[in-house]
Each structure stands twice: as C-alpha cells, then as structure tokens.
Write a protein that holds these residues in place. Structure first.
Motif, PDB file in Angstrom:
ATOM      1  N   ASN A  53       0.937  -0.930   0.027  1.00 52.72           N
ATOM      2  CA  ASN A  53       0.314   0.418  -0.601  1.00 52.72           C
ATOM      3  C   ASN A  53       0.844   1.388  -0.307  1.00 52.72           C
ATOM      4  OD1 ASN A  53      -2.579  -1.680   0.080  1.00 52.72           O
ATOM      5  ND2 ASN A  53      -2.840  -1.070   2.339  1.00 52.72           N
ATOM      6  N   GLN A  54       2.605   1.247   0.929  1.00 59.75           N
ATOM      7  CA  GLN A  54       2.605   2.554   0.890  1.00 59.75           C
ATOM      8  C   GLN A  54       3.858   2.419  -0.490  1.00 59.75           C
ATOM      9  OE1 GLN A  54       4.885   2.553   4.077  1.00 59.75           O
ATOM     10  NE2 GLN A  54       3.193   2.597   5.381  1.00 59.75           N
ATOM     11  N   GLN A  55       4.505   1.547  -0.574  1.00 59.15           N
ATOM     12  CA  GLN A  55       5.162   1.375  -1.616  1.00 59.15           C
ATOM     13  C   GLN A  55       5.156   1.712  -2.871  1.00 59.15           C
ATOM     14  OE1 GLN A  55       9.439  -0.571  -1.116  1.00 59.15           O
ATOM     15  NE2 GLN A  55      10.318   0.327  -3.005  1.00 59.15           N
ATOM     16  N   PHE A  56       4.512  -0.081  -3.144  1.00 55.16           N
ATOM     17  CA  PHE A  56       4.492  -0.141  -4.295  1.00 55.16           C
ATOM     18  C   PHE A  56       3.249   0.194  -5.075  1.00 55.16           C
ATOM     19  CE2 PHE A  56       5.841  -4.611  -2.574  1.00 55.16           C
ATOM     20  CZ  PHE A  56       6.825  -3.904  -2.345  1.00 55.16           C
ATOM     21  N   ASP A  57       1.815   0.605  -4.269  1.00 55.32           N
ATOM     22  CA  ASP A  57       1.548   1.561  -5.104  1.00 55.32           C
ATOM     23  C   ASP A  57       1.361   2.593  -5.353  1.00 55.32           C
ATOM     24  OD1 ASP A  57      -0.952  -0.749  -4.656  1.00 55.32           O
ATOM     25  OD2 ASP A  57      -1.667   0.629  -2.881  1.00 55.32           O
ATOM     26  N   ASP A  58       2.563   3.311  -4.818  1.00 56.67           N
ATOM     27  CA  ASP A  58       2.787   4.794  -5.601  1.00 56.67           C
ATOM     28  C   ASP A  58       3.908   4.435  -6.888  1.00 56.67           C
ATOM     29  OD1 ASP A  58       2.090   6.062  -3.005  1.00 56.67           O
ATOM     30  OD2 ASP A  58       4.177   6.281  -1.940  1.00 56.67           O
ATOM     31  N   LEU A  59       4.786   3.527  -6.917  1.00 58.80           N
ATOM     32  CA  LEU A  59       5.692   2.981  -7.837  1.00 58.80           C
ATOM     33  C   LEU A  59       4.413   3.132  -8.614  1.00 58.80           C
ATOM     34  CD1 LEU A  59       8.829   1.348  -6.897  1.00 58.80           C
ATOM     35  CD2 LEU A  59       8.580   3.416  -7.995  1.00 58.80           C
ATOM     36  N   SER A  60       3.919   2.214  -9.333  1.00 58.97           N
ATOM     37  CA  SER A  60       2.581   1.687  -9.876  1.00 58.97           C
ATOM     38  C   SER A  60       2.115   2.791 -10.807  1.00 58.97           C
ATOM     39  CB  SER A  60       1.144   0.583  -9.664  1.00 58.97           C
ATOM     40  OG  SER A  60       2.337  -0.836  -9.433  1.00 58.97           O
ATOM     41  N   ASN A  61       1.260   4.384  -9.234  1.00 62.69           N
ATOM     42  CA  ASN A  61       0.559   4.733 -10.626  1.00 62.69           C
ATOM     43  C   ASN A  61       1.865   6.260 -10.450  1.00 62.69           C
ATOM     44  OD1 ASN A  61      -1.451   3.791  -9.380  1.00 62.69           O
ATOM     45  ND2 ASN A  61      -1.183   5.101  -6.887  1.00 62.69           N
ATOM     46  N   ALA A  62       2.672   6.009 -10.448  1.00 62.28           N
ATOM     47  CA  ALA A  62       3.877   6.643 -10.878  1.00 62.28           C
ATOM     48  C   ALA A  62       4.370   6.081 -12.723  1.00 62.28           C
ATOM     49  CB  ALA A  62       5.184   7.415 -10.230  1.00 62.28           C
ATOM     50  N   ILE A  63       4.304   5.033 -12.171  1.00 62.74           N
ATOM     51  CA  ILE A  63       4.422   3.946 -13.379  1.00 62.74           C
ATOM     52  C   ILE A  63       2.629   4.912 -15.104  1.00 62.74           C
ATOM     53  CG2 ILE A  63       4.535   1.690 -15.060  1.00 62.74           C
ATOM     54  CD1 ILE A  63       6.007   1.016 -12.373  1.00 62.74           C
ATOM     55  N   GLN A  64       1.691   4.543 -14.161  1.00 63.28           N
ATOM     56  CA  GLN A  64       0.738   4.792 -14.793  1.00 63.28           C
ATOM     57  C   GLN A  64       0.930   5.904 -15.271  1.00 63.28           C
ATOM     58  OE1 GLN A  64      -3.120   3.706 -13.034  1.00 63.28           O
ATOM     59  NE2 GLN A  64      -4.290   3.604 -14.476  1.00 63.28           N
ATOM     60  N   ALA A  65       0.905   7.108 -14.371  1.00 59.16           N
ATOM     61  CA  ALA A  65       0.677   8.681 -14.967  1.00 59.16           C
ATOM     62  C   ALA A  65       1.985   8.595 -16.562  1.00 59.16           C
ATOM     63  CB  ALA A  65       1.163   9.336 -13.702  1.00 59.16           C
ATOM     64  N   ARG A  66       3.134   8.274 -15.731  1.00 57.66           N
ATOM     65  CA  ARG A  66       3.950   8.717 -16.712  1.00 57.66           C
ATOM     66  C   ARG A  66       4.048   7.894 -18.056  1.00 57.66           C
ATOM     67  NH1 ARG A  66       8.343   8.099 -13.441  1.00 57.66           N
ATOM     68  NH2 ARG A  66       8.227   5.638 -13.498  1.00 57.66           N
ATOM     69  N   VAL A  67       2.687   6.621 -18.458  1.00 60.80           N
ATOM     70  CA  VAL A  67       3.232   5.879 -19.406  1.00 60.80           C
ATOM     71  C   VAL A  67       1.801   6.498 -20.880  1.00 60.80           C
ATOM     72  CG1 VAL A  67       2.061   3.763 -20.408  1.00 60.80           C
ATOM     73  CG2 VAL A  67       4.042   3.979 -18.921  1.00 60.80           C
TER      74      VAL A  67
END
Length: 102
Positions: free
Chosen positions: A86-100
């Motif tokens: 919930n803290q780290q992996f979701d943040d990374l996933s959201n950042a990847i999704q926004a960038r793509v």
C-alpha cells in the motif's frame, strides 16, 4: 491501443524496478513463512516429546504456544506485505501509470 500501453509499461525502467523489488520482497517473506511453517511440521514429526512436555506446573504443553506463534507469524507477514504494497508498490505503480499515459 491496448497493446501500445502494455508495451510502454513493459519498456519503462521503473516498471522493471517495481517487479524486481516486489518479487524479491515477496520471495523473502515466502522463505520466512516456509521456514517457520516447515520448522513447526518438522518439530511435530521428529520431536513430539518436546511439544507434549508441559510449559510449567499447569496443563499447557509447548505445542500450543508454538502453534499459536505460527498462526500469529502468518498474520504478521501478511500485514507487513500489505503495508509495504500500500505504501511503496502502489506509489510506484501509480507513477508508472501516470508517466505512460501522459
């Protein structure tokens, strides 16, 4: 359209970092869980006398608190994974999704 998005995600270096970190963390917790669980099973198989021995002057044997430890450890390991996801992996996933998608 969908295939382009998948290819963009697969080509993102942050995605590869996310997969690597998440996999390593998951396997580490899996190893700990297997160590505790199979250790308990091996204790049952090869040292029944210890598990049947009383903890003190009462009627409780060592098998009960050790078995309870295995259950509590399982819940803790699950909680640790969920918290990090919930803290780290979701943040990374959201950042990847926004960038793509940009």
């Amino acid at each position: 359209m969908h295939d382009d998005l998948v290819q963009k995600i697969k080509g993102d270096p942050s995605y590869h970092q996310l997969v690597k970190v998440r996999s390593r963390f998951g396997w580490a917790l899996t190893g700990l869980m297997m160590l505790v669980y199979y250790g308990y099973i091996l204790l049952i198989a090869f040292n029944k006398e210890f598990l049947a021995s009383k903890t003190g002057a009462g009627v409780m044997t060592w098998g009960m608190p050790i078995g309870l430890f295995v259950i509590v450890f399982t819940v803790l390991v699950t909680g640790i994974y969920v918290r990090r996801a919930n803290q780290q992996f979701d943040d990374l996933s959201n950042a990847i999704q926004a960038r793509v998608q940009a």
